[in-house]
Design a protein around this motif. Structure first.
Motif, mmCIF file in Angstrom:
data_model
loop_
_atom_site.group_PDB
_atom_site.id
_atom_site.type_symbol
_atom_site.label_atom_id
_atom_site.label_comp_id
_atom_site.label_asym_id
_atom_site.label_seq_id
_atom_site.Cartn_x
_atom_site.Cartn_y
_atom_site.Cartn_z
ATOM 1 N N PRO A 237 47.164 39.309 37.880
ATOM 2 C CA PRO A 237 46.878 39.182 36.318
ATOM 3 C C PRO A 237 45.566 38.589 36.147
ATOM 4 N N LYS A 238 45.009 38.025 36.899
ATOM 5 C CA LYS A 238 43.379 37.478 36.731
ATOM 6 C C LYS A 238 42.434 38.599 36.590
ATOM 7 N N ASP A 239 42.796 39.813 37.036
ATOM 8 C CA ASP A 239 41.842 40.992 37.237
ATOM 9 C C ASP A 239 42.335 42.110 36.246
ATOM 10 N N ALA A 240 43.069 41.387 35.313
ATOM 11 C CA ALA A 240 43.706 42.564 34.416
ATOM 12 C C ALA A 240 42.357 43.476 33.511
ATOM 13 N N LEU A 294 35.815 37.951 42.138
ATOM 14 C CA LEU A 294 35.783 36.534 42.660
ATOM 15 C C LEU A 294 37.137 36.321 43.301
ATOM 16 N N GLY A 295 37.362 37.351 44.315
ATOM 17 C CA GLY A 295 38.657 37.036 45.434
ATOM 18 C C GLY A 295 39.901 37.137 44.721
ATOM 19 N N VAL A 303 41.341 40.059 51.565
ATOM 20 C CA VAL A 303 40.565 40.844 52.159
ATOM 21 C C VAL A 303 39.584 40.273 53.022
ATOM 22 N N PRO A 304 38.857 39.123 52.857
ATOM 23 C CA PRO A 304 37.880 38.882 53.954
ATOM 24 C C PRO A 304 38.585 38.798 55.365
ATOM 25 N N SER A 305 39.822 38.504 55.460
ATOM 26 C CA SER A 305 40.521 38.389 56.726
ATOM 27 C C SER A 305 40.606 40.060 57.262
ATOM 28 N N LEU A 306 40.757 41.068 56.446
ATOM 29 C CA LEU A 306 40.791 42.435 56.896
ATOM 30 C C LEU A 306 39.188 42.821 57.644
ATOM 31 N N TYR A 307 38.208 42.153 57.263
ATOM 32 C CA TYR A 307 36.976 42.312 57.585
ATOM 33 C C TYR A 307 36.926 41.436 58.902
#
Length: 319
Positions: A237-240, A294-295, A303-307
């Motif tokens: 919701p923060k990226d709506a 902003l994550g 997502v950083p964990s995937l990298y």
């Protein structure tokens, strides 16, 4: 019950200690992050790959972020990246790099690996436009060359591109919004693949060769190919303000999943992103794939964990 809880805590602590070991992401060769369409390296410290380079460096990785034209043809961006790779190698003293490209950064990285395989240990494509984007196809179906809307769209994209490059210190780089948009179409992508086929699947939605061996000056060089992407459009919701327009674009370009529309991340179809070894498809959209904005991504998805996991994958592969 208490004993089981203690065992669970010990196991989780052991896992966390391993995952946060100081050399967990320490690859043999430096990692180079390659931005996509309308991208940049960083603007006043704000990264295109949001907080990803920092997370990789924390546990041992040497990371560089490329600065190439935000809009241009794949070949021109590729030549720019090739020159930067040579600079990064000179700085690090390494003999090869691991390229990780997002969106248009995927085929851009593939170009370098194809023309200079002796300098590349691996290519990883994230949401890569490897067989074209139906969003670019849609643009040209609505706004063919020579029409007012085509000219206006290209002009607006060109201004945005120049502003992004100016703010990120890359104002000297040439921009070509028309060349970029056409490079991302299915037609141009397939033509590009004929010249640079390494790692590209030969089936509609399969995997490509995970390792390609090329000979340069009588010496064989292996390049490993990987890819992953997302297929969830509205994730936070923060990226709506980002997710909702992506959803709308997806419906126009790919159709509704309820009615048999193509699985996609909002910009690129899942099958089109496949390259080499396909690692997975995750609960994220095209913007989430670089940990933006902003994550703010799907709940319980880091997502950083995937990298970081991928850096460890490269490390264990000897790359």
């Amino acid at each position: 019950m208490k004993r089981l809880m203690m065992i669970a805590i010990m196991l989780s602590t052991t896992f966390l200690n391993y995952a946060n070991a100081t050399n967990y992401t320490e690859t043999k060769y430096p990692i180079v992050l390659v931005h996509g369409f309308l991208g940049f390296d960083d603007i006043q410290g704000y990264d295109y790959f949001y907080k990803i380079a920092q997370k990789l460096r924390q546990d041992g990785a040497t990371v560089f972020t490329a600065q190439i034209s935000s809009t241009n043809t794949t070949e021109i961006r590729g030549e720019q990246l090739l020159q930067q790779v040579k600079q990064f190698l000179a700085l690090s003293g390494a003999s090869k790099v691991n390229l990780i490209g997002h969106s248009h950064g995927g085929p851009t990285s593939r170009y370098v690996a194809s023309v200079a395989p002796e300098l590349v240990a691996s290519v990883t494509s994230i949401g890569g436009v490897n067989k074209g984007s139906k969003v670019a196809d849609l643009f040209y179906s609505v706004a063919p060359d020579g029409t007012l809307i085509n000219t206006a769209g290209a002009t607006i994209i060109g201004y945005i591109s120049k502003i992004a490059q100016f703010l990120s210190g890359g104002s000297s780089l040439p921009v070509d919004p028309v060349g970029a948009l056409k490079a991302l179409t299915t037609y141009k992508s397939l033509a590009f693949n004929k010249k640079y086929p390494e790692g590209v699947p030969t089936t509609a939605c399969g995997e490509g060769d995970p390792v390609v061996i090329s000979t340069v000056n009588n010496v064989q060089h292996k390049v490993y190919y990987y890819s992953w992407t997302g297929n969830r459009l509205v994730t936070s919701p923060k990226d709506a303000l980002i997710d909702v327009p992506l959803k709308a674009v997806s419906l126009l370009a790919f159709g509704s999943s309820w009615l048999g529309g193509e699985d996609n991340d909002g910009m690129v179809g899942v099958c089109s992103t496949h390259l080499g070894k396909v690692i997975g498809t995750y609960r994220m959209n095209h913007v989430d794939e670089i940990n933006q904005v902003l994550g703010h991504t799907a709940l319980f998805l880091s997502v950083p964990s995937l990298y970081r996991q991928h850096a460890n994958r490269l490390k264990l592969q000897g790359l």
